[in-house]
Write an enzyme that holds these catalytic residues in place. Structure first.
Site, PDB file in Angstrom:
ATOM      1  CE1 TYR A 154      -3.572   2.608   0.830  1.00 16.67           C
ATOM      2  CE2 TYR A 154      -2.445   2.808   2.622  1.00 16.67           C
ATOM      3  CZ  TYR A 154      -3.110   3.359   1.865  1.00 16.67           C
ATOM      4  OH  TYR A 154      -4.506   4.970   1.499  1.00 16.67           O
ATOM      5  CB  SER A 157       0.187   1.845  -4.427  1.00 22.39           C
ATOM      6  OG  SER A 157      -0.764   1.999  -3.216  1.00 22.39           O
TER       7      SER A 157
HETATM    8  N1  LIG Z   1      -9.087   6.431   4.667  1.00 18.69           N
HETATM    9  C1  LIG Z   1      -8.762   6.810   5.372  1.00 18.69           C
HETATM   10  O1  LIG Z   1      -7.856   7.204   6.655  1.00 18.69           O
HETATM   11  C2  LIG Z   1      -7.475   7.046   4.509  1.00 18.69           C
HETATM   12  C3  LIG Z   1      -6.384   7.937   5.014  1.00 18.69           C
HETATM   13  C4  LIG Z   1      -5.391   8.316   3.599  1.00 18.69           C
HETATM   14  C5  LIG Z   1      -5.789   7.514   2.397  1.00 18.69           C
HETATM   15  N2  LIG Z   1      -6.937   7.535   2.093  1.00 18.69           N
HETATM   16  C6  LIG Z   1      -7.076   6.827   0.654  1.00 18.69           C
HETATM   17  O2  LIG Z   1      -7.924   8.438   0.549  1.00 18.69           O
HETATM   18  C7  LIG Z   1      -8.909   7.121  -0.874  1.00 18.69           C
HETATM   19  C8  LIG Z   1     -10.128   7.151  -0.172  1.00 18.69           C
HETATM   20  O3  LIG Z   1     -10.160   6.078   0.601  1.00 18.69           O
HETATM   21  P1  LIG Z   1     -11.622   5.134   2.080  1.00 18.69           P
HETATM   22  O4  LIG Z   1     -11.105   5.666   2.856  1.00 18.69           O
HETATM   23  O5  LIG Z   1     -12.350   5.598   1.455  1.00 18.69           O
HETATM   24  O6  LIG Z   1     -11.204   4.167   0.792  1.00 18.69           O
HETATM   25  P2  LIG Z   1     -12.841   2.820   1.087  1.00 18.69           P
HETATM   26  O7  LIG Z   1     -12.365   1.360   1.169  1.00 18.69           O
HETATM   27  O8  LIG Z   1     -13.692   3.478   1.605  1.00 18.69           O
HETATM   28  O9  LIG Z   1     -13.322   3.342  -1.100  1.00 18.69           O
HETATM   29  C9  LIG Z   1     -12.623   2.650  -2.127  1.00 18.69           C
HETATM   30  C10 LIG Z   1     -13.347   2.400  -2.887  1.00 18.69           C
HETATM   31  O10 LIG Z   1     -12.234   2.134  -4.424  1.00 18.69           O
HETATM   32  C11 LIG Z   1     -13.140   1.423  -4.471  1.00 18.69           C
HETATM   33  N3  LIG Z   1     -12.423  -0.014  -5.566  1.00 18.69           N
HETATM   34  C12 LIG Z   1     -11.504  -0.659  -4.850  1.00 18.69           C
HETATM   35  N4  LIG Z   1     -10.781  -1.424  -5.563  1.00 18.69           N
HETATM   36  C13 LIG Z   1     -11.991  -1.259  -6.870  1.00 18.69           C
HETATM   37  C14 LIG Z   1     -11.390  -1.411  -8.172  1.00 18.69           C
HETATM   38  N5  LIG Z   1     -10.191  -2.644  -8.731  1.00 18.69           N
HETATM   39  N6  LIG Z   1     -12.184  -0.979  -9.109  1.00 18.69           N
HETATM   40  C15 LIG Z   1     -13.060   0.018  -8.926  1.00 18.69           C
HETATM   41  N7  LIG Z   1     -13.352   0.689  -7.771  1.00 18.69           N
HETATM   42  C16 LIG Z   1     -12.401   0.006  -6.848  1.00 18.69           C
HETATM   43  C17 LIG Z   1     -13.992   0.651  -3.119  1.00 18.69           C
HETATM   44  O11 LIG Z   1     -15.269  -0.316  -4.631  1.00 18.69           O
HETATM   45  C18 LIG Z   1     -14.553   1.225  -3.268  1.00 18.69           C
HETATM   46  O12 LIG Z   1     -16.278   1.970  -3.035  1.00 18.69           O
HETATM   47  C19 LIG Z   1      -7.536   6.064  -1.275  1.00 18.69           C
HETATM   48  O13 LIG Z   1      -6.696   6.448  -1.834  1.00 18.69           O
HETATM   49  C20 LIG Z   1      -6.784   6.032   0.632  1.00 18.69           C
HETATM   50  O14 LIG Z   1      -6.297   5.216  -0.190  1.00 18.69           O
HETATM   51  C21 LIG Z   1      -7.813   6.794   2.502  1.00 18.69           C
END
Ligand SMILES: NC(=O)c1ccc[n+]([C@@H]2O[C@H](COP(=O)([O-])OP(=O)(O)OC[C@H]3O[C@@H](n4cnc5c(N)ncnc54)[C@H](O)[C@@H]3O)[C@@H](O)[C@H]2O)c1
Length: 247
Positions: A154, A157
């Site tokens: 992760y 990436s």
């Molecule tokens: N939540 C956190 O604390 C946090 C912290 C730092 C960064 N982020 C980043 O923010 C972004 C969103 O995070 P989140 O917490 O909302 O994640 P989440 O898991 O709640 O949502 C991710 C979404 O991406 C979709 N997805 C996953 N794989 C897929 C694929 N192969 N094709 C199409 N869609 C796909 C899922 O269906 C989901 O709707 C991400 O890039 C994550 O790395 C989140």
């Protein structure tokens, strides 16, 4: 850009940060194409954002499939004539210890988080170059900047996304296209609600601003980055982590 309704393509829009971003962009008057693999959930999120269905289109796509990625870009341009904003947000997080990560897990995380960001940025960037303008925002993570023993794939990436951001920003700058990254720390998402009160308290104690961030705060930063006002920033990484990392 002319007065036509601007079109935004947002990945991972069914829930969490992507949902908050799609909601804000829609509220700002953009036509939002919402691309996610979770079809049913994405449809209901889109219907919630825009009950009339006129400016929020759910599109089912598995971003690990290069042909599906190409199709979603082509179909959006065919149907709506333009893409002004791309938000590469979809990701899978995986906290496996670095000693236990399998090759399949590695491939899955890198294909979803990094390769899809590359393919989408290239396809949409080409279109924006011809169009003479556009905004790309890549959602990275504090994990790209910190060192933790878990989630090595992760973190890799998300660090790769920062490199892509700089390279695409350089290539597209002469064409009026800006490319920036947003690196959130821990956010208030369903995953956080599942952690114990003790872990949560420890986490909060490590954040100078004394709380966990919200998806809406990330969405607000994205709204700024896609605005005309953000006209002199490209290739940058915007930290949004409550002060955990200061530089
Ligand atoms: N939540 C956190 O604390 C946090 C912290 C730092 C960064 N982020 C980043 O923010 C972004 C969103 O995070 P989140 O917490 O909302 O994640 P989440 O898991 O709640 O949502 C991710 C979404 O991406 C979709 N997805 C996953 N794989 C897929 C694929 N192969 N094709 C199409 N869609 C796909 C899922 O269906 C989901 O709707 C991400 O890039 C994550 O790395 C989140």
């Amino acid at each position: 850009m002319n007065d036509a309704v601007k079109v935004a393509l947002v990945t991972g829009s069914a829930q969490g940060v992507g949902e908050a971003i799609a909601r804000r962009l829609h509220a700002e008057g953009l036509h939002v194409v919402m691309a996610d693999a979770a079809d049913e959930r994405n449809r209901s999120t889109a219907a919630d954002i825009d009950p009339s269905g006129s400016r929020a289109d759910p599109v089912v796509v598995d971003l690990r499939d290069e042909h599906a990625v190409a199709r979603v870009v082509e179909q959006t341009i065919d149907r709506l004539g333009r893409i002004d904003v791309l938000v590469n947000n979809a990701a899978v997080a995986n906290g496996t210890s670095l000693w236990d990560v399998t090759v399949d897990e590695w491939e899955n995380v890198l294909a979803t988080n990094l390769r899809a960001t590359f393919l989408l940025s290239r396809a949409v960037g080409e279109h924006m170059r011809e169009q003479g303008g556009g905004r790309i925002v890549n959602i990275s993570s504090l994990a790209a900047q910190a060192a933790r023993p878990s989630g090595v794939h992760y973190a890799a990436s998300k660090a790769g996304i920062l490199a892509l951001t700089r390279i695409f920003a350089t290539e597209l700058a002469p064409h009026g296209v800006t490319v920036n990254a947003v690196a959130p720390g821990t956010l208030e998402t369903p995953m956080m609600q599942a952690v114990s009160a003790e872990v949560r308290d420890r986490l909060i104690a490590s954040i100078p601003l004394g709380r966990i961030g919200s998806p809406e705060e990330v969405a607000a930063l994205v709204v700024f980055l896609i605005s005309e006002e953000a006209s002199f920033t490209t290739g940058a990484t915007y930290d949004i982590n409550g002060g955990v990392l200061m530089r």
